[in-house]
Design a protein around this motif. Structure first.
Motif, PDB file in Angstrom:
ATOM      1  N   THR A  16     -55.570   2.245  11.292  1.00  0.00           N
ATOM      2  CA  THR A  16     -54.728   3.004  10.205  1.00  0.00           C
ATOM      3  C   THR A  16     -53.114   2.002  11.315  1.00  0.00           C
ATOM      4  OG1 THR A  16     -55.687   4.217   8.838  1.00  0.00           O
ATOM      5  CG2 THR A  16     -53.343   4.234   8.974  1.00  0.00           C
ATOM      6  N   THR A  67     -49.619  -0.867   2.805  1.00  0.00           N
ATOM      7  CA  THR A  67     -49.716   0.687   2.745  1.00  0.00           C
ATOM      8  C   THR A  67     -51.748   0.604   2.779  1.00  0.00           C
ATOM      9  OG1 THR A  67     -48.270   0.068   1.253  1.00  0.00           O
ATOM     10  CG2 THR A  67     -49.204   2.513   0.993  1.00  0.00           C
ATOM     11  N   PRO A  68     -51.785   1.268   4.145  1.00  0.00           N
ATOM     12  CA  PRO A  68     -53.302   1.834   3.998  1.00  0.00           C
ATOM     13  C   PRO A  68     -53.099   3.211   3.439  1.00  0.00           C
ATOM     14  CG  PRO A  68     -52.390   1.807   6.102  1.00  0.00           C
ATOM     15  CD  PRO A  68     -51.351   2.082   5.120  1.00  0.00           C
ATOM     16  N   TYR A  69     -54.376   3.554   1.818  1.00  0.00           N
ATOM     17  CA  TYR A  69     -55.451   4.092   1.446  1.00  0.00           C
ATOM     18  C   TYR A  69     -56.542   4.929   2.583  1.00  0.00           C
ATOM     19  CZ  TYR A  69     -51.691   3.678  -2.042  1.00  0.00           C
ATOM     20  OH  TYR A  69     -50.673   3.179  -2.752  1.00  0.00           O
ATOM     21  N   LEU A  85     -52.306  11.106   9.426  1.00  0.00           N
ATOM     22  CA  LEU A  85     -52.243  10.411   8.736  1.00  0.00           C
ATOM     23  C   LEU A  85     -51.081   9.918   7.729  1.00  0.00           C
ATOM     24  CD1 LEU A  85     -55.604   8.763   8.290  1.00  0.00           C
ATOM     25  CD2 LEU A  85     -55.273   8.044   9.616  1.00  0.00           C
ATOM     26  N   ALA A  96     -49.731   6.936   5.671  1.00  0.00           N
ATOM     27  CA  ALA A  96     -51.133   6.110   5.344  1.00  0.00           C
ATOM     28  C   ALA A  96     -51.137   7.040   3.494  1.00  0.00           C
ATOM     29  CB  ALA A  96     -52.195   6.353   5.769  1.00  0.00           C
TER      30      ALA A  96
END
Length: 206
Positions: free
Chosen positions: A119, A130-132, A153, A158
């Motif tokens: 991430t 955009t990290p999910y 996170l 995130a």
């Protein structure tokens, strides 16, 4: 305006979900179940999946419970690594070759190590991703790590979500031509989804 993920703007990352880690990861079977769910979701919505292994010579390949072969051409060949982050030179090249990708969905192990560092690596790239993080698809050898991980996170930028919530977000509308297949998929995976949430997020006994 919110940056909303769509199937067309998204890629999935399956992080180091290897049988060699099974004995040390809390709720390992539930993480595998959610990972397999995410693979099926990718198949329904035509989303590519990147998978990595951490030093496969020692820890083995991706767990056989995760049916990556189901993906056909959506499966990107698994990359072995020693770096804790999934964002190796090979993975950077995969992302660079897909300029339409803006959202990266991450699931796997180990949360506070490889998921976190993946991430952070994504957030440090020149292009904005955009990290999910799939909370019902991530675990650790120590359960106390998980709430701290998810807080970190979020602070870093995130989005922490669940497999079902993300699935509905990617489909977007019941008018989506893929909604019927998606709805059947949700019903098929409901029991495993509930169990994963109970074990990984509510701390119920494995």
């Amino acid at each position: 305006m919110p940056n909303i993920p769509t199937a067309q703007s998204t890629i999935f990352f399956c992080c180091d979900l290897q049988s060699g880690f099974k004995s040390s990861i809390y709720g390992y079977d539930q993480v595998v179940a959610t990972a397999n769910k995410m693979v099926k979701l990718a198949k329904v919505l035509d989303i590519e999946v990147v998978s990595t292994t951490q030093y496969a010579k020692v820890f083995g390949g991706i767990d056989a419970g995760v049916d990556l072969d189901l993906l056909g051409p959506l499966k990107i060949p698994t990359i072995d690594k020693t770096l804790f982050s999934m964002v190796t030179d090979e993975v950077k090249a995969i992302l660079e070759a897909r300029p339409h990708v803006e959202h990266v969905v991450i699931f796997g192990i180990e949360g506070q190590i490889c998921v976190l560092q993946t991430t952070l690596s994504l957030l440090s790239l020149p292009k904005k991703y955009t990290p999910y993080i799939i909370a019902d698809g991530v675990s650790s050898s120590s359960t106390f790590e998980l709430p701290i991980l998810f807080d970190r996170l979020r602070q870093e930028g995130a989005v922490v979500t669940t497999s079902e919530s993300l699935g509905f977000q990617l489909v977007g509308t019941s008018a989506n031509p893929k909604f019927k297949a998606f709805s059947a998929f949700v019903k098929e995976t409901k029991a495993a989804t509930t169990r994963a949430g109970e074990v990984l997020l509510l701390g119920k006994s494995v």
